[in-house]
Design a protein around this motif. Structure first.
Motif, PDB file in Angstrom:
ATOM      1  N   GLU A   1      17.424  27.605  47.928  1.00  0.00           N
ATOM      2  CA  GLU A   1      17.798  26.216  48.244  1.00  0.00           C
ATOM      3  C   GLU A   1      17.914  25.354  46.982  1.00  0.00           C
ATOM      4  O   GLU A   1      18.718  24.422  46.940  1.00  0.00           O
ATOM      5  N   THR A   2      17.124  25.676  45.952  1.00  0.00           N
ATOM      6  CA  THR A   2      17.179  24.873  44.714  1.00  0.00           C
ATOM      7  C   THR A   2      18.533  24.984  44.017  1.00  0.00           C
ATOM      8  O   THR A   2      18.841  24.203  43.120  1.00  0.00           O
ATOM      9  N   THR A   3      19.365  25.959  44.435  1.00  0.00           N
ATOM     10  CA  THR A   3      20.676  26.149  43.782  1.00  0.00           C
ATOM     11  C   THR A   3      21.820  25.524  44.595  1.00  0.00           C
ATOM     12  O   THR A   3      22.968  25.563  44.156  1.00  0.00           O
ATOM     13  N   LEU A   4      21.534  24.987  45.779  1.00  0.00           N
ATOM     14  CA  LEU A   4      22.605  24.587  46.698  1.00  0.00           C
ATOM     15  C   LEU A   4      23.137  23.184  46.434  1.00  0.00           C
ATOM     16  O   LEU A   4      22.391  22.285  46.035  1.00  0.00           O
TER      17      LEU A   4
ATOM     18  N   SER B   1      10.868  45.167  55.879  1.00  0.00           N
ATOM     19  CA  SER B   1      12.153  44.459  55.848  1.00  0.00           C
ATOM     20  C   SER B   1      11.964  43.211  56.693  1.00  0.00           C
ATOM     21  O   SER B   1      11.673  43.309  57.890  1.00  0.00           O
ATOM     22  N   ASP B   2      12.081  42.056  56.067  1.00  0.00           N
ATOM     23  CA  ASP B   2      11.823  40.788  56.746  1.00  0.00           C
ATOM     24  C   ASP B   2      13.064  39.927  56.707  1.00  0.00           C
ATOM     25  O   ASP B   2      13.767  39.869  55.687  1.00  0.00           O
ATOM     26  N   PHE B   3      13.297  39.238  57.816  1.00  0.00           N
ATOM     27  CA  PHE B   3      14.516  38.433  57.948  1.00  0.00           C
ATOM     28  C   PHE B   3      14.170  37.051  58.483  1.00  0.00           C
ATOM     29  O   PHE B   3      13.341  36.918  59.374  1.00  0.00           O
ATOM     30  N   SER B   4      14.819  36.045  57.942  1.00  0.00           N
ATOM     31  CA  SER B   4      14.707  34.694  58.472  1.00  0.00           C
ATOM     32  C   SER B   4      16.088  34.074  58.490  1.00  0.00           C
ATOM     33  O   SER B   4      16.899  34.314  57.580  1.00  0.00           O
ATOM     34  N   ILE B   5      16.365  33.298  59.525  1.00  0.00           N
ATOM     35  CA  ILE B   5      17.575  32.473  59.547  1.00  0.00           C
ATOM     36  C   ILE B   5      17.106  31.038  59.355  1.00  0.00           C
ATOM     37  O   ILE B   5      16.271  30.533  60.119  1.00  0.00           O
ATOM     38  N   VAL B   6      17.587  30.415  58.272  1.00  0.00           N
ATOM     39  CA  VAL B   6      17.055  29.119  57.855  1.00  0.00           C
ATOM     40  C   VAL B   6      18.201  28.159  57.553  1.00  0.00           C
ATOM     41  O   VAL B   6      19.215  28.553  56.977  1.00  0.00           O
ATOM     42  N   ARG B   7      18.005  26.902  57.962  1.00  0.00           N
ATOM     43  CA  ARG B   7      18.975  25.849  57.593  1.00  0.00           C
ATOM     44  C   ARG B   7      18.490  25.236  56.281  1.00  0.00           C
ATOM     45  O   ARG B   7      17.376  24.710  56.201  1.00  0.00           O
ATOM     46  N   LEU B   8      19.312  25.342  55.252  1.00  0.00           N
ATOM     47  CA  LEU B   8      18.930  24.872  53.917  1.00  0.00           C
ATOM     48  C   LEU B   8      19.885  23.763  53.476  1.00  0.00           C
ATOM     49  O   LEU B   8      21.062  23.783  53.812  1.00  0.00           O
ATOM     50  N   ALA B   9      19.361  22.817  52.710  1.00  0.00           N
ATOM     51  CA  ALA B   9      20.196  21.737  52.171  1.00  0.00           C
ATOM     52  C   ALA B   9      19.456  21.085  51.024  1.00  0.00           C
ATOM     53  O   ALA B   9      18.229  20.978  51.051  1.00  0.00           O
ATOM     54  N   PRO B  10      20.200  20.633  49.978  1.00  0.00           N
ATOM     55  CA  PRO B  10      19.525  20.053  48.810  1.00  0.00           C
ATOM     56  C   PRO B  10      18.636  18.864  49.183  1.00  0.00           C
ATOM     57  O   PRO B  10      17.548  18.697  48.613  1.00  0.00           O
ATOM     58  N   GLU B  11      19.068  18.069  50.182  1.00  0.00           N
ATOM     59  CA  GLU B  11      18.277  16.866  50.524  1.00  0.00           C
ATOM     60  C   GLU B  11      17.011  17.213  51.320  1.00  0.00           C
ATOM     61  O   GLU B  11      16.145  16.356  51.512  1.00  0.00           O
TER      62      GLU B  11
ATOM     63  N   LEU C   1      14.925  19.611  50.340  1.00  0.00           N
ATOM     64  CA  LEU C   1      14.004  20.266  49.393  1.00  0.00           C
ATOM     65  C   LEU C   1      12.598  19.684  49.393  1.00  0.00           C
ATOM     66  O   LEU C   1      11.616  20.404  49.306  1.00  0.00           O
ATOM     67  N   LYS C   2      12.494  18.346  49.454  1.00  0.00           N
ATOM     68  CA  LYS C   2      11.176  17.728  49.281  1.00  0.00           C
ATOM     69  C   LYS C   2      10.468  17.450  50.608  1.00  0.00           C
ATOM     70  O   LYS C   2       9.352  16.960  50.623  1.00  0.00           O
ATOM     71  N   ALA C   3      11.147  17.748  51.731  1.00  0.00           N
ATOM     72  CA  ALA C   3      10.532  17.455  53.041  1.00  0.00           C
ATOM     73  C   ALA C   3       9.246  18.261  53.205  1.00  0.00           C
ATOM     74  O   ALA C   3       9.185  19.446  52.882  1.00  0.00           O
ATOM     75  N   ALA C   4       8.215  17.606  53.698  1.00  0.00           N
ATOM     76  CA  ALA C   4       6.909  18.263  53.827  1.00  0.00           C
ATOM     77  C   ALA C   4       6.919  19.285  54.961  1.00  0.00           C
ATOM     78  O   ALA C   4       6.298  20.340  54.873  1.00  0.00           O
TER      79      ALA C   4
END
Length: 428
Positions: A173-176, A192-202, A204-207
């Motif tokens: 996420e730090t590169t997006l 083998s571990d998998f996650s589907i995650v919604r990522l966005a630069p804004e 990043l800091k959410a607790a």
């Protein structure tokens, strides 16, 4: 969270094959150099019986491969959640508990990180697989509690956990530059571990990030399983696996399974095993194969051979052939392995991993077209057949490769800074 001062806590990726420690500091690399200037410390403990000493990582492997008498332990993480964690092993008359081995290794990780970071760490976020133990939530809880207990015993006051693929997602996420829905495929040494995650630069800091995690899944298949299947299919037959006795029966298989599995190799050196094999060689249709096995046991070359198989797997992930040497116990003998053999030996594992990914999409409420990116991390995610089959499930998604050995430790450092703040944070 201020980035003008270093984070208070570190992130620890205690892996089946390799371990890293991450720490966020302004303008400096996130991963701390743990051995020989490298950020990875192989998850290896070697008890050197000649010197009566304990060494870790590459140094331990070097001593073992140099031929010192002793006991090598790898895949220590596989002990978590298994009944073996309370077991013991004997080295030159001393009895050592597996829990103590784990404690010593993780204490070494902490000490190396503190020496490199020039500060003490009292808080840490540890990575954990989505499931330490498949389909057994009680055993899974025991595994996490065991790791937390070890972390506290070596001096961490506060310990928390994050799923390894989520940590890798935080690193990515730090590169997006914009929002993406990402399938993180973390294929390590043990799981083998998998996650589907919604990522966005804004974000990043959410607790609180759990609302961004759309699905998690995992299966207890990793690089060491690929080693084992390659070994059983292509290497153990050279030592008599699946060969026949004069009675028509097949050779008993347990010694071969032990030799093909990192954390059970030492069982092959037990005295009753030696007696059994000496008896069986007299009844073997192909005694020369059994003689190789006897030579391996006599030379205690099981870990050496497993190391050769692991290297062959790596070579077959990059090319079409690999040469496997048997020189430690069968001088001048070698075996040519092919990518096709490797694919055939491990196809069943790939099928199971593919099924675990396919199950995740409905859990996340998404069609295949809903995934923007597949982010591969973990040392075993470079296996070509595995990568091809996962990518084929999501044909529209772009494929991104993270730092195969560093993404999780770096992501855990991001999470540790978010959870525990910075050194100058007045709230702590």
């Amino acid at each position: 969270m201020s980035h003008s001062s270093p984070a208070r806590a570190c992130g620890i990726d205690f892996g089946t094959s390799n371990s890293t420690v991450g720490w966020l500091r302004p303008g400096l690399p996130t991963l701390l150099a743990l051995e020989d200037g490298k950020p990875t410390l192989p998850s290896v403990v070697f008890f050197n019986a000649e010197e009566n000493s304990v060494s870790f990582g590459r140094a331990g492997l070097r001593e073992y491969l140099d031929g010192y008498e002793g006991r090598l332990m790898r895949s220590l993480k596989s002990l978590l959640g298994s009944s073996l964690i309370d077991g013991r092993t004997e080295v030159q008359g001393s009895v050592i508990g597996f829990r103590d081995l784990l404690t010593r290794f993780i204490a070494s990780l902490k000490a190396r990180a503190e020496a490199r970071g020039e500060r003490a760490f009292e808080q840490a976020v540890f990575g954990r697989p989505v499931f330490f133990v498949d389909d057994d939530s009680a055993a899974d809880r025991v595994a996490e509690d065991t790791l937390a207990g070890i972390a506290r015993a070596i001096g961490f006051r506060e310990v928390s956990f994050q799923y390894e693929p989520i940590a890798a997602a935080f690193h990515y996420e730090t590169t997006l530059a914009r929002e993406e829905v990402v399938l993180v495929a973390d294929i390590g040494g043990g799981t083998s571990d998998f996650s589907i995650v919604r990522l966005a630069p804004e974000r990043l800091k959410a607790a609180e990030r759990w609302s961004d995690v759309l699905a998690n899944g995992g299966i207890h298949i990793g690089g060491t399983d690929f080693d084992k299947h390659l070994s059983l299919a292509a290497v153990m037959p050279l030592l008599g696996h699946r060969s026949r006795l004069k009675s028509g029966r097949e050779m008993p298989a347990s010694v071969y399974f032990n030799l093909a599995t990192w954390h059970t190799i030492n069982f092959a050196y037990a005295r009753p095993v030696w007696a059994d094999q000496q008896r069986l060689v007299l009844d073997a249709m192909e005694p020369e194969r059994l003689n190789r096995l006897l030579a391996l046991i006599r030379e205690r070359a099981g870990h050496w051979l497993a190391h050769q198989v692991e290297q062959a797997k790596i070579d077959l992930s990059d090319g079409d052939t690999a040469v496997l040497s048997l020189e430690r116990f069968a001088p001048d003998e070698q075996k040519l392995l092919t990518r096709a053999e490797f694919d055939l030996a491990t196809e069943m594992l790939v099928d199971q991993v593919e099924t675990a990914v396919a199950r995740l999409l409905p859990t996340a409420g998404l069609a295949a077209t809903g995934i923007d990116t597949i982010f591969f991390t973990g040392g075993s995610s470079g296996i070509p057949l595995l990568r091809r089959r996962i990518a084929a499930l999501l044909p529209q998604a772009r494929v991104v490769e993270g730092d195969l050995f560093g993404s999780i430790g770096a992501g855990l450092a991001v999470d540790a800074a978010r959870r525990y703040g910075t050194v100058d944070d007045p709230r702590r």
